[in-house]
Design an enzyme around this catalytic site. Structure first.
Site, PDB file in Angstrom:
ATOM      1  N   GLU A  30       0.830  -1.220   0.000  1.00 43.10           N
ATOM      2  CA  GLU A  30       0.000   0.000   0.000  1.00 43.10           C
ATOM      3  C   GLU A  30       0.858   1.262   0.000  1.00 43.10           C
ATOM      4  O   GLU A  30       2.080   1.210   0.163  1.00 43.10           O
ATOM      5  CB  GLU A  30      -0.928  -0.003   1.219  1.00 43.10           C
ATOM      6  CG  GLU A  30      -0.176   0.059   2.527  1.00 43.10           C
ATOM      7  CD  GLU A  30      -0.926   0.808   3.612  1.00 43.10           C
ATOM      8  OE1 GLU A  30      -1.364   1.942   3.332  1.00 43.10           O
ATOM      9  OE2 GLU A  30      -1.053   0.258   4.710  1.00 43.10           O
ATOM     10  N   ALA A 146     -13.158   1.670   6.628  1.00 38.16           N
ATOM     11  CA  ALA A 146     -13.659   0.925   5.464  1.00 38.16           C
ATOM     12  C   ALA A 146     -12.802  -0.312   5.184  1.00 38.16           C
ATOM     13  O   ALA A 146     -13.213  -1.189   4.414  1.00 38.16           O
ATOM     14  CB  ALA A 146     -13.689   1.832   4.238  1.00 38.16           C
ATOM     15  N   LYS A 164      -4.123  -1.923  14.276  1.00 42.93           N
ATOM     16  CA  LYS A 164      -3.289  -0.925  14.967  1.00 42.93           C
ATOM     17  C   LYS A 164      -3.793  -0.739  16.398  1.00 42.93           C
ATOM     18  O   LYS A 164      -4.987  -0.632  16.628  1.00 42.93           O
ATOM     19  CB  LYS A 164      -3.333   0.401  14.215  1.00 42.93           C
ATOM     20  CG  LYS A 164      -2.384   0.381  13.018  1.00 42.93           C
ATOM     21  CD  LYS A 164      -2.116   1.756  12.495  1.00 42.93           C
ATOM     22  CE  LYS A 164      -3.155   2.164  11.478  1.00 42.93           C
ATOM     23  NZ  LYS A 164      -2.951   1.636  10.132  1.00 42.93           N
TER      24      LYS A 164
END
Ligand code: PSU
Ligand code: MN
Length: 305
Positions: A30, A146, A164
């Site tokens: 990412e 999301a 996290k």
């Protein structure tokens, strides 16, 4: 592999295209972690070292981002540099990925948007740091990433170090269970908490080998069960920060966020940078180590697939 209608918006880097054509292992990476998750120049160095680790493991890295409206599957060095330097960068999730493309903007893709792009390109394995999830206080703020919905619907294996720890981990695991997302702790009996290896939460599922994770994914697919899965890979022992030490930084960062009225997309980047400050840079060193560790495992899963 890419649907005809999407082709004109996507640039696949030649090395990635070649690997996909040959059926060779590819690992998606990412870019929100580059644009919003880490400061310069550590963001750039991490992006480079993660790609190097994937290559060392015998897979091809495909870092995903939107550059001037083009959905990039695999970046050139210059593109990576531009993302790392920052400026007018969007943070792109499912809601705004197509907006950035149609408006010719540039931005980092979150876990959700990276999964969408990976699935479009035919990439099944994706390495990140930590997924977004249910924020603390979500009963008031309704702030639920999301990323969780995307895991439920898009067939990609996401290798993380767990949710996290700035999140409400219990609620995050509950939502994942409700939405039918398998959470597989790698070689561990508890769900790791990003910066820390351990947490009080028992692992919903445990697997100890990359080929077993690949086998589980293939079996789900064969049974027609849609959606992705979350692999939670504990940070290496030498790099972890114990849970109770992290809890103090997280609480202080959260207090600062509410005092400053931080909301929406800004919450996660704000908390990460505040925690970096409070921990004197240690949280960042751990974040880098765990992303590298996840890239290694993701490459092994991609090879097994
Ligand atoms: N992992 C990291 N650092 C990050 C992120 C993940 O180590 O910055 C990013 C991912 O892109 C993830 C996003 O999808 O944070 C979650 O943001 P939000 O909570 O706004 O959905
Ligand atoms: Mn959010």
């Amino acid at each position: 592999m890419i649907p005809e209608s999407a082709r004109s918006f996507i640039d696949i880097e030649p090395a990635v295209a070649e690997a996909l054509d040959a059926g060779a292992p590819v690992v998606a990476l990412e870019s929100t972690i580059i644009t919003h998750g880490m400061p310069y120049p550590q963001n750039r160095e991490t992006a480079i070292s993660v790609e190097r680790i994937v290559r060392e493991e015998g897979a091809v890295p495909a870092t995903i981002a939107v550059m001037d409206g083009r959905l990039k599957i695999g970046l050139t060095g210059a593109e990576r540099q531009a993302l790392a330097m920052g400026g007018d960068m969007m943070k792109l999730s499912r809601a705004d990925l197509a907006f950035a493309i149609s408006e010719r903007r540039t931005g980092g893709t979150t876990v959700a948007a990276t999964m969408i792009a990976a699935a479009l390109a035919g990439i099944s394995v994706f390495a990140t740091g930590g997924i977004g999830g249910v924020h603390k206080g979500a009963e008031k703020s309704f702030d639920i990433s999301a990323d969780l919905d995307e895991l439920a619907r898009t067939p990609v294996i996401v290798v993380s170090a767990g949710p996290k720890a700035i999140l409400d981990i219990d609620k995050t695991l509950e939502v994942l269970e409700t939405r039918g997302v398998p959470v597989v702790a790698y070689g561990a009996d508890v769900v790791p908490a990003f910066w820390s290896r351990s947490s009080p939460r028992p692992a919903p599922l445990r697997l100890d080998r990359p080929d077993a994770i690949a086998g589980f994914f293939r079996t789900r697919h064969a049974l027609g069960i849609a959606g992705g899965m979350l692999v939670a890979n504990p940070v290496p022992e030498a790099d972890e920060i114990p849970e109770d030490e992290m809890a103090a930084y997280i609480a202080a960062a959260q207090a600062a966020a509410s005092a400053e009225n931080i909301g929406g997309k800004a919450v996660t980047p704000y908390l990460l940078s505040k925690i970096l400050e409070l921990s004197d840079g240690r949280s960042l060193a751990t974040n880098i180590a765990l992303v590298e560790n996840n890239a290694r495992l993701a490459s092994r899963i991609a090879k097994a697939l």
